[in-house]
Design a protein around this motif. Structure first.
Motif, short mmCIF file in Angstrom:
data_model
loop_
_atom_site.label_atom_id
_atom_site.label_comp_id
_atom_site.label_asym_id
_atom_site.label_seq_id
_atom_site.Cartn_x
_atom_site.Cartn_y
_atom_site.Cartn_z
N ILE A 52 0.95 -1.29 -0.10
CA ILE A 52 -0.04 0.07 0.14
C ILE A 52 0.81 1.30 0.14
N ARG A 53 1.74 1.22 0.67
CA ARG A 53 2.66 2.48 0.70
C ARG A 53 3.32 2.84 -0.47
N ARG A 54 3.56 1.87 -1.40
CA ARG A 54 3.65 2.29 -2.97
C ARG A 54 2.81 3.36 -3.47
N LEU A 55 1.42 3.08 -3.12
CA LEU A 55 0.45 3.66 -3.88
C LEU A 55 -0.03 5.33 -3.21
N TYR A 56 0.69 5.60 -2.35
CA TYR A 56 0.21 7.10 -1.96
C TYR A 56 0.92 8.19 -2.97
N GLY A 57 0.26 8.78 -3.45
CA GLY A 57 0.17 9.90 -4.41
C GLY A 57 0.27 9.15 -5.81
N ARG A 58 -0.14 7.85 -5.95
CA ARG A 58 -0.33 7.50 -7.29
C ARG A 58 -1.79 7.69 -7.82
N ASP A 59 -2.10 7.46 -9.17
CA ASP A 59 -3.42 7.70 -9.63
C ASP A 59 -4.40 6.23 -9.04
N HIS A 60 -5.43 6.67 -9.16
CA HIS A 60 -6.55 5.96 -8.63
C HIS A 60 -6.58 4.57 -9.39
N LEU A 61 -6.40 4.59 -10.73
CA LEU A 61 -6.23 3.22 -11.44
C LEU A 61 -5.03 2.40 -10.89
#
Length: 290
Positions: free
Chosen positions: A85-94
């Motif tokens: 999950i920490r790799r998704l912070y700030g990433r796009d919703h897709l």
């Protein structure tokens, strides 16, 4: 409808709303504060139910089943946040949707390998199996009252932590402005993993406590996930008090809708959401954009 029947339906509505709040509060914390869309939230509701059944049967102790499901899910949440999950912070919703959908498939496959596909029933201790008389002919199950009280106690604990503790202050600051929180040196990032883990554990706790009522079966979290997103949008993204109000409203609308308008019960919740969003697009307690 006589007063006894009304009282039973009201108690059922409150109990349903409080359980829904447990699931939705975790979702609104993850979605509103971490900015992560977690479509896998529902499978952890299901996982909590299966863990409660397995631990209760294995130990013969219902309390161990409930607490064990919460504790195991919390640890799983910590691990998932650290690895994925920490790799998704700030990433796009897709990216978030794709990863969480992958988690749904993985967790569901693990559930099938560990627990099978059969419908299971969680045994209750004798003192929770009885009923309380409301009238001469109507009784109310003791366990449903216990579920309501437990969920209410957890809800109070959530509000106290958010409003009265330093961690809660960081969470509220992060929900208000994540970038400014980091710029000020507040350890918001280190709190993220615990917020995610608590969100997962709350969903699992809800599944565990409801398991003796609804039984345990594959896919039981799908409908709860949809309703939880409705609660988050209805109450206001990132607002835990808003989630509480939204969950109780849905509990009342759904329960009494099935009594008075059963042919429309399936859409009343979404009609409520549409009406609220027309009047207040950010939700009941959502912050208005300026």
């Amino acid at each position: 409808m006589d007063i006894g029947t009304f009282a039973i339906q009201l108690l059922n509505a409150v109990q349903y709303g409080l359980v829904l709040f447990l699931v939705a509060s975790g979702l609104t914390l993850v979605f509103g504060i971490l900015g992560v869309i977690n479509l896998a939230h529902g499978v952890f509701y299901m996982l909590g139910a299966y863990l409660a059944w397995w631990l209760t049967v294995a130990t013969g102790n219902f309390a161990v089943g409930i607490l064990g499901a919460f504790a195991i899910s919390f640890v799983v949440g910590l691990a998932l946040e650290s690895v994925f999950i920490r790799r998704l912070y700030g990433r796009d919703h897709l990216s978030q949707v794709l990863l969480s959908f992958g988690l749904i498939l993985v967790v569901d496959e693990l559930r099938q390998m560990l627990f099978g596909r059969d419908v299971q029933s969680v045994p209750l201790p004798e003192w929770l199996s009885g009923s309380l008389p409301l009238t001469d002919v109507l009784n109310y199950p003791v366990y449903r009252l216990v579920v309501s009280l437990l969920c209410l106690a957890v809800a109070v604990a959530i509000f106290m932590v958010i409003r009265r503790t330093r961690i809660g202050m960081v969470v509220r600051a992060g929900a208000e402005n994540r970038e400014m929180t980091r710029a000020l040196g507040i350890p918001f990032d280190s709190v993220n993993r615990y917020v995610f883990a608590v969100g997962i554990a709350l969903a699992a706790l809800a599944g565990a406590v409801i398991a003796p009522i609804s039984t345990v079966f594959p896919g039981m979290g799908d409908g709860m996930l949809i309703l939880s997103f409705v609660v988050v949008v209805l109450g206001g993204i990132g607002s835990v008090p808003g989630a509480a109000i939204g969950a109780l409203l849905i509990g009342l609308i759904d329960t009494f809708g099935k009594v008075f308008m059963p042919e429309l019960a399936g859409i009343l919740v979404y009609v409520l959401m549409a009406v609220v969003l027309v009047v207040r697009p950010t939700g009941i307690l959502g912050k208005r954009e300026v």
